[in-house]
Design a protein around this motif. Structure first.
Motif, PDB file in Angstrom:
ATOM      1  N   THR A 173       0.809  -1.291  -0.067  1.00 32.05           N
ATOM      2  CA  THR A 173      -0.047   0.073   0.009  1.00 32.05           C
ATOM      3  C   THR A 173       0.864   1.448  -0.004  1.00 32.05           C
ATOM      4  N   VAL A 174       0.502   2.299  -0.533  1.00 28.11           N
ATOM      5  CA  VAL A 174       1.164   3.515  -0.924  1.00 28.11           C
ATOM      6  C   VAL A 174       0.540   4.614   0.115  1.00 28.11           C
ATOM      7  N   ALA A 175       1.526   5.156   0.830  1.00 24.02           N
ATOM      8  CA  ALA A 175       0.794   6.328   1.929  1.00 24.02           C
ATOM      9  C   ALA A 175       1.453   7.576   1.263  1.00 24.02           C
ATOM     10  N   GLY A 176       0.598   8.705   1.299  1.00 25.20           N
ATOM     11  CA  GLY A 176       1.173  10.003   1.156  1.00 25.20           C
ATOM     12  C   GLY A 176       1.610  10.383   2.629  1.00 25.20           C
TER      13      GLY A 176
ATOM     14  N   VAL B  69       4.804  -1.163   2.740  1.00 26.13           N
ATOM     15  CA  VAL B  69       4.365   0.062   2.797  1.00 26.13           C
ATOM     16  C   VAL B  69       5.448   1.151   2.056  1.00 26.13           C
ATOM     17  N   LEU B  70       4.907   2.032   1.154  1.00 27.09           N
ATOM     18  CA  LEU B  70       5.798   2.930   0.410  1.00 27.09           C
ATOM     19  C   LEU B  70       5.316   4.563   0.874  1.00 27.09           C
ATOM     20  N   VAL B  71       6.010   5.062   1.599  1.00 26.08           N
ATOM     21  CA  VAL B  71       5.523   6.454   1.779  1.00 26.08           C
ATOM     22  C   VAL B  71       6.492   7.378   0.734  1.00 26.08           C
ATOM     23  N   VAL B  72       5.540   7.976   0.039  1.00 26.48           N
ATOM     24  CA  VAL B  72       5.802   8.805  -1.149  1.00 26.48           C
ATOM     25  C   VAL B  72       5.576  10.437  -1.063  1.00 26.48           C
ATOM     26  N   GLY B  73       6.734  11.271  -0.945  1.00 30.07           N
ATOM     27  CA  GLY B  73       6.487  12.651  -1.022  1.00 30.07           C
ATOM     28  C   GLY B  73       6.771  13.053  -2.564  1.00 30.07           C
ATOM     29  N   MET B  74       5.758  13.956  -2.843  1.00 27.30           N
ATOM     30  CA  MET B  74       5.957  14.351  -4.312  1.00 27.30           C
ATOM     31  C   MET B  74       6.307  15.849  -4.397  1.00 27.30           C
ATOM     32  N   ALA B  75       7.495  16.055  -4.949  1.00 31.20           N
ATOM     33  CA  ALA B  75       8.103  17.206  -5.217  1.00 31.20           C
ATOM     34  C   ALA B  75       7.465  18.167  -6.236  1.00 31.20           C
ATOM     35  N   ALA B  76       7.290  19.496  -6.041  1.00 31.40           N
ATOM     36  CA  ALA B  76       6.872  20.221  -7.237  1.00 31.40           C
ATOM     37  C   ALA B  76       8.101  20.438  -7.974  1.00 31.40           C
ATOM     38  N   PRO B  77       7.855  20.719  -9.094  1.00 32.32           N
ATOM     39  CA  PRO B  77       9.089  20.895 -10.099  1.00 32.32           C
ATOM     40  C   PRO B  77       9.800  22.551  -9.623  1.00 32.32           C
ATOM     41  N   PRO B  78      11.078  22.611  -9.951  1.00 34.03           N
ATOM     42  CA  PRO B  78      11.764  23.936  -9.429  1.00 34.03           C
ATOM     43  C   PRO B  78      11.212  25.044 -10.300  1.00 34.03           C
ATOM     44  N   PRO B  79      11.117  26.272  -9.749  1.00 29.92           N
ATOM     45  CA  PRO B  79      10.685  27.485 -10.574  1.00 29.92           C
ATOM     46  C   PRO B  79      11.757  27.749 -11.786  1.00 29.92           C
ATOM     47  N   ILE B  80      11.175  28.063 -12.748  1.00 33.92           N
ATOM     48  CA  ILE B  80      12.210  28.611 -14.022  1.00 33.92           C
ATOM     49  C   ILE B  80      11.720  29.753 -14.468  1.00 33.92           C
ATOM     50  N   GLY B  81      12.406  30.341 -15.265  1.00 33.61           N
ATOM     51  CA  GLY B  81      11.879  31.671 -15.901  1.00 33.61           C
ATOM     52  C   GLY B  81      12.520  32.968 -15.093  1.00 33.61           C
TER      53      GLY B  81
ATOM     54  N   GLU C  91       8.926  19.249   3.291  1.00 38.02           N
ATOM     55  CA  GLU C  91       7.803  18.146   2.698  1.00 38.02           C
ATOM     56  C   GLU C  91       8.994  17.054   2.795  1.00 38.02           C
ATOM     57  N   MET C  92      10.152  17.323   2.918  1.00 37.12           N
ATOM     58  CA  MET C  92      10.973  15.913   3.051  1.00 37.12           C
ATOM     59  C   MET C  92      10.939  15.433   4.690  1.00 37.12           C
ATOM     60  N   HIS C  93      10.644  16.503   5.597  1.00 37.74           N
ATOM     61  CA  HIS C  93      10.576  16.281   7.092  1.00 37.74           C
ATOM     62  C   HIS C  93       9.033  15.718   7.132  1.00 37.74           C
ATOM     63  N   ARG C  94       8.199  16.017   6.577  1.00 39.71           N
ATOM     64  CA  ARG C  94       6.890  15.574   6.363  1.00 39.71           C
ATOM     65  C   ARG C  94       6.891  13.887   6.146  1.00 39.71           C
ATOM     66  N   VAL C  95       7.700  13.657   5.088  1.00 38.76           N
ATOM     67  CA  VAL C  95       7.885  12.120   4.745  1.00 38.76           C
ATOM     68  C   VAL C  95       8.614  11.371   5.819  1.00 38.76           C
ATOM     69  N   SER C  96       9.522  12.113   6.463  1.00 41.10           N
ATOM     70  CA  SER C  96      10.291  11.496   7.741  1.00 41.10           C
ATOM     71  C   SER C  96       9.227  11.132   8.780  1.00 41.10           C
ATOM     72  N   ASP C  97       8.570  11.984   9.127  1.00 46.16           N
ATOM     73  CA  ASP C  97       7.370  11.989  10.163  1.00 46.16           C
ATOM     74  C   ASP C  97       6.200  10.918   9.827  1.00 46.16           C
ATOM     75  N   ARG C  98       6.068  10.701   8.488  1.00 48.83           N
ATOM     76  CA  ARG C  98       4.957   9.736   8.035  1.00 48.83           C
ATOM     77  C   ARG C  98       5.643   8.452   8.136  1.00 48.83           C
ATOM     78  N   VAL C  99       7.203   8.207   7.810  1.00 44.48           N
ATOM     79  CA  VAL C  99       7.639   6.951   7.861  1.00 44.48           C
ATOM     80  C   VAL C  99       7.620   6.501   9.441  1.00 44.48           C
ATOM     81  N   SER C 100       7.857   7.297  10.284  1.00 46.28           N
ATOM     82  CA  SER C 100       8.041   7.020  11.761  1.00 46.28           C
ATOM     83  C   SER C 100       6.580   6.688  12.167  1.00 46.28           C
TER      84      SER C 100
ATOM     85  N   THR D 164      -3.877  13.240  -7.173  1.00 47.57           N
ATOM     86  CA  THR D 164      -2.581  13.089  -7.954  1.00 47.57           C
ATOM     87  C   THR D 164      -2.146  11.741  -7.409  1.00 47.57           C
ATOM     88  N   LEU D 165      -2.115  11.562  -5.929  1.00 48.92           N
ATOM     89  CA  LEU D 165      -1.367  10.355  -5.482  1.00 48.92           C
ATOM     90  C   LEU D 165      -2.334   9.135  -6.134  1.00 48.92           C
ATOM     91  N   LYS D 166      -3.431   9.393  -6.343  1.00 49.83           N
ATOM     92  CA  LYS D 166      -4.261   7.979  -6.710  1.00 49.83           C
ATOM     93  C   LYS D 166      -3.869   7.811  -8.372  1.00 49.83           C
TER      94      LYS D 166
END
Length: 278
Positions: free
Chosen positions: A8-11, A35-47, A64-73, A123-125
């Motif tokens: 199962t995949v967890a956001g 269980v796969l905990v997935v954090g999805m990064a927004a693309p970097p700003p351009i222009g 967001e990376m901290h939220r992924v770590s907390d979710r893993v815990s 999006t996760l779906k």
């Protein structure tokens, strides 16, 4: 197929519904929970505004990376307190590549589960469904809200169109089909002839399933102006089916999105568990 590992995949949200559902399913079957905990990064700003917003983007990325770590815990603690064996992996990836991460992880499971929270997650779906179906070679089980899933359904409806995808779904579901009290093969407006369903549509599949000890009935259904998906859903209700087994994406994802398709319709409006393979 004997199911020994369920993914199962967890956001990064705090919902535990899908996780609890997957754990109960593992407990029923004696399977291992992955269980796969997935954090999805927004693309970097351009222009021209990239320099202005880059600091904010980096800060959000770190948060967001901290939220992924907390979710893993959280998930690790949940598994430790549960009655099933389990493991947790995590990935923080660019949004465009999240389905590939799901697909890679799903290759090490027998089944990927997309529960009610995932099916409502936008999006996760999409990333879970496309990653599992296109990136793993393994089946996917969709579980809509309000239904307690089982991998030992008593009544199963097979949506059969003669395609390779449907054949793979049937093969992957054989253990469940053998254990069911009633399996109905549904063909919607089937054609006849060697290049479609044969002279007696559904007979070849019924014979194949019978040789595996499956109690099978063939139902040839008219569309009568309705979509194939609506006909299958209605027939599943009429026959009190507890699960639908079907192939996924007989056409390309792009074509399904633009023109619609049975897979897309079933995914958008599942009324009971759907076991899909491609």
């Amino acid at each position: 197929m004997t199911i020994r590992t369920i993914l199962t995949v967890a956001g990064v949200g705090n919902e535990r519904g899908d996780l609890e559902l997957a754990a109960r399913l593992c407990q029923q079957t004696g399977a291992h929970l992955s269980v796969l905990v997935v954090g999805m990064a927004a693309p970097p700003p351009i222009g021209e505004y990239a320099a202005v917003v880059s600091d904010a983007w980096l800060q959000e990325r770190q948060a967001e990376m901290h939220r992924v770590s907390d979710r893993v815990s959280e998930v690790t603690s949940f598994i430790a307190a549960s009655a099933v064996s389990g493991d947790v992996a995590d990935e923080y990836v660019e949004l465009a590549w999240a389905d590939e991460s799901v697909g890679r992880r799903a290759r090490y499971a027998d089944l990927t589960l997309a529960g009610p929270n995932t099916l409502l997650s936008g999006t996760l779906k999409d990333k879970v469904i496309e990653g599992a179906l296109f990136g793993s070679g393994k089946p996917l089980l969709l579980i809509p809200a309000g239904i307690e899933p089982t991998l030992s359904p008593k009544r199963v409806l097979i949506g059969w169109d003669g395609r390779i995808e449907a054949s793979r779904a049937v093969r992957e579901a054989l253990d469940m089909l053998r254990g069911a009290q009633e399996v109905r093969v549904a063909l919607v407006d089937p054609g006849q002839g060697e290049d479609t369903h044969g002279e007696e549509p559904g007979a070849d599949l019924a014979a194949y399933l019978a040789r595996h000890g499956v109690k099978v009935t063939v139902d040839r259904l008219p569309r009568e102006g309705n979509s194939v998906a609506d006909v299958l859903r209605r027939h599943a209700t009429d026959t009190a089916a507890e699960m639908i087994v079907m192939g996924a994406y007989g056409h390309s994802r792009l074509r399904e999105r633009i023109f619609g398709g049975v897979t897309r319709s079933m995914i958008e409006n599942p009324t009971l568990p759907i076991f899909m393979a491609r």
